[in-house]
Design a protein around this motif. Structure first.
Motif, mmCIF file in Angstrom:
data_model
loop_
_atom_site.group_PDB
_atom_site.id
_atom_site.type_symbol
_atom_site.label_atom_id
_atom_site.label_comp_id
_atom_site.label_asym_id
_atom_site.label_seq_id
_atom_site.Cartn_x
_atom_site.Cartn_y
_atom_site.Cartn_z
ATOM 1 N N PRO A 63 0.828 -1.201 0.000
ATOM 2 C CA PRO A 63 0.000 0.000 0.000
ATOM 3 C C PRO A 63 0.870 1.263 0.000
ATOM 4 O O PRO A 63 1.848 1.353 0.722
ATOM 5 C CB PRO A 63 -0.802 -0.111 1.286
ATOM 6 N N GLY A 64 0.519 2.198 -0.855
ATOM 7 C CA GLY A 64 1.290 3.433 -0.983
ATOM 8 C C GLY A 64 2.373 3.344 -2.041
ATOM 9 O O GLY A 64 2.966 4.340 -2.412
ATOM 10 N N GLY A 65 2.627 2.132 -2.536
ATOM 11 C CA GLY A 65 3.592 1.974 -3.613
ATOM 12 C C GLY A 65 2.988 2.418 -4.934
ATOM 13 O O GLY A 65 1.780 2.592 -5.066
ATOM 14 N N ARG A 66 3.842 2.631 -5.887
ATOM 15 C CA ARG A 66 3.382 3.062 -7.201
ATOM 16 C C ARG A 66 3.811 2.059 -8.263
ATOM 17 O O ARG A 66 4.755 1.307 -8.071
ATOM 18 C CB ARG A 66 3.968 4.436 -7.535
ATOM 19 N N THR A 67 3.117 2.101 -9.368
ATOM 20 C CA THR A 67 3.450 1.279 -10.509
ATOM 21 C C THR A 67 3.488 2.180 -11.733
ATOM 22 O O THR A 67 2.694 3.106 -11.850
ATOM 23 C CB THR A 67 2.451 0.111 -10.642
ATOM 24 N N SER A 68 4.451 1.954 -12.604
ATOM 25 C CA SER A 68 4.690 2.843 -13.735
ATOM 26 C C SER A 68 4.150 2.244 -15.024
ATOM 27 O O SER A 68 4.387 1.072 -15.336
ATOM 28 C CB SER A 68 6.199 3.090 -13.862
ATOM 29 N N TYR A 69 3.422 3.058 -15.789
ATOM 30 C CA TYR A 69 2.883 2.676 -17.091
ATOM 31 C C TYR A 69 3.211 3.771 -18.098
ATOM 32 O O TYR A 69 3.230 4.958 -17.744
ATOM 33 C CB TYR A 69 1.353 2.519 -17.033
ATOM 34 N N GLY A 70 3.437 3.384 -19.339
ATOM 35 C CA GLY A 70 3.706 4.373 -20.370
ATOM 36 C C GLY A 70 3.440 3.822 -21.752
ATOM 37 O O GLY A 70 3.304 2.612 -21.953
ATOM 38 N N PRO A 71 3.378 4.731 -22.734
ATOM 39 C CA PRO A 71 3.137 4.313 -24.121
ATOM 40 C C PRO A 71 4.364 3.615 -24.690
ATOM 41 O O PRO A 71 5.476 3.781 -24.189
ATOM 42 C CB PRO A 71 2.868 5.634 -24.837
ATOM 43 N N THR A 72 4.154 2.847 -25.725
ATOM 44 C CA THR A 72 5.280 2.225 -26.421
ATOM 45 C C THR A 72 5.647 3.081 -27.621
ATOM 46 O O THR A 72 4.828 3.833 -28.152
ATOM 47 C CB THR A 72 4.926 0.807 -26.900
ATOM 48 N N PHE A 73 6.880 2.978 -28.049
ATOM 49 C CA PHE A 73 7.360 3.735 -29.193
ATOM 50 C C PHE A 73 6.558 3.404 -30.447
ATOM 51 O O PHE A 73 6.225 4.286 -31.233
ATOM 52 C CB PHE A 73 8.854 3.452 -29.421
ATOM 53 N N SER A 74 6.221 2.138 -30.612
ATOM 54 C CA SER A 74 5.518 1.706 -31.823
ATOM 55 C C SER A 74 4.028 2.041 -31.817
ATOM 56 O O SER A 74 3.405 2.076 -32.874
ATOM 57 C CB SER A 74 5.704 0.205 -32.042
ATOM 58 N N ARG A 75 3.465 2.299 -30.625
ATOM 59 C CA ARG A 75 2.030 2.610 -30.532
ATOM 60 C C ARG A 75 1.822 3.745 -29.521
ATOM 61 O O ARG A 75 1.238 3.545 -28.460
ATOM 62 C CB ARG A 75 1.242 1.377 -30.102
ATOM 63 N N PRO A 76 2.275 4.975 -29.839
ATOM 64 C CA PRO A 76 2.177 6.066 -28.868
ATOM 65 C C PRO A 76 0.744 6.419 -28.474
ATOM 66 O O PRO A 76 0.519 6.954 -27.393
ATOM 67 C CB PRO A 76 2.875 7.230 -29.571
ATOM 68 N N ASP A 77 -0.231 6.124 -29.330
ATOM 69 C CA ASP A 77 -1.628 6.399 -29.004
ATOM 70 C C ASP A 77 -2.357 5.154 -28.504
ATOM 71 O O ASP A 77 -3.557 5.196 -28.271
ATOM 72 C CB ASP A 77 -2.367 6.957 -30.225
ATOM 73 N N GLY A 78 -1.639 4.078 -28.352
ATOM 74 C CA GLY A 78 -2.244 2.815 -27.946
ATOM 75 C C GLY A 78 -2.229 2.644 -26.437
ATOM 76 O O GLY A 78 -2.026 3.598 -25.683
ATOM 77 N N PRO A 79 -2.420 1.417 -25.997
ATOM 78 C CA PRO A 79 -2.429 1.149 -24.563
ATOM 79 C C PRO A 79 -1.063 1.452 -23.935
ATOM 80 O O PRO A 79 -0.044 1.445 -24.602
ATOM 81 C CB PRO A 79 -2.763 -0.337 -24.469
ATOM 82 N N TRP A 80 -1.097 1.707 -22.636
ATOM 83 C CA TRP A 80 0.137 1.908 -21.881
ATOM 84 C C TRP A 80 0.546 0.572 -21.277
ATOM 85 O O TRP A 80 -0.273 -0.163 -20.745
ATOM 86 C CB TRP A 80 -0.087 2.909 -20.762
ATOM 87 N N VAL A 81 1.824 0.281 -21.360
ATOM 88 C CA VAL A 81 2.346 -0.978 -20.848
ATOM 89 C C VAL A 81 3.032 -0.762 -19.493
ATOM 90 O O VAL A 81 3.574 0.301 -19.223
ATOM 91 C CB VAL A 81 3.295 -1.655 -21.842
ATOM 92 N N TRP A 82 3.004 -1.804 -18.707
ATOM 93 C CA TRP A 82 3.610 -1.781 -17.370
ATOM 94 C C TRP A 82 5.116 -1.709 -17.509
ATOM 95 O O TRP A 82 5.731 -2.471 -18.262
ATOM 96 C CB TRP A 82 3.184 -3.024 -16.620
ATOM 97 N N GLU A 83 5.744 -0.793 -16.775
ATOM 98 C CA GLU A 83 7.184 -0.614 -16.805
ATOM 99 C C GLU A 83 7.851 -1.089 -15.507
ATOM 100 O O GLU A 83 9.070 -1.184 -15.447
ATOM 101 C CB GLU A 83 7.522 0.865 -17.023
ATOM 102 N N GLY A 84 7.060 -1.357 -14.487
ATOM 103 C CA GLY A 84 7.591 -1.835 -13.218
ATOM 104 C C GLY A 84 7.039 -1.056 -12.036
ATOM 105 O O GLY A 84 6.337 -0.058 -12.205
ATOM 106 N N ASP A 85 7.346 -1.524 -10.841
ATOM 107 C CA ASP A 85 6.894 -0.877 -9.609
ATOM 108 C C ASP A 85 7.990 0.034 -9.059
ATOM 109 O O ASP A 85 9.175 -0.238 -9.232
ATOM 110 C CB ASP A 85 6.512 -1.927 -8.571
ATOM 111 N N VAL A 86 7.574 1.101 -8.413
ATOM 112 C CA VAL A 86 8.506 2.049 -7.799
ATOM 113 C C VAL A 86 8.038 2.338 -6.367
ATOM 114 O O VAL A 86 6.849 2.312 -6.095
ATOM 115 C CB VAL A 86 8.611 3.356 -8.615
ATOM 116 N N PRO A 87 8.998 2.605 -5.450
ATOM 117 C CA PRO A 87 8.600 2.869 -4.068
ATOM 118 C C PRO A 87 7.866 4.198 -3.915
ATOM 119 O O PRO A 87 7.924 5.059 -4.721
ATOM 120 C CB PRO A 87 9.894 2.873 -3.302
#
Length: 87
Positions: A63-87
């Motif tokens: 609880p209180g942790g974060r998870t990172s998501y972002g667009p992919t280079f090949s599909r900048p307007d598409g879904p965001w993919v999981w990049e990993g968890d961060v404290p």
């Protein structure tokens, strides 16, 4: 009946938790928020191309942790993919 994806930040039992007309969303793929949508309606183009670190109790940091998501280079307007968890 197929249930609409849940929008990030809404309560599981809240009414109208699916996407709303006139709003823009990105689907989250992978990680602890897989399948949810994040609303980006009021975000700038720069914010959308950067992605987001979202709070979740289901990250590797608990609880209180974060998870990172972002667009992919090949599909900048598409879904965001999981990049990993961060404290």
């Amino acid at each position: 009946m197929t249930q609409a994806p849940r929008v990030y930040g809404t309560d599981h039992d809240a009414p109208a938790t699916g996407p709303q007309p006139g709003h823009s969303y990105r689907q989250l793929v992978g990680g602890p928020l897989d399948g949810q949508l994040v609303e980006v309606t009021a975000w700038t183009d720069e914010e959308i191309t950067t992605g987001a670190q979202l709070l979740t109790p289901h990250s590797a940091y608990g609880p209180g942790g974060r998870t990172s998501y972002g667009p992919t280079f090949s599909r900048p307007d598409g879904p965001w993919v999981w990049e990993g968890d961060v404290p």
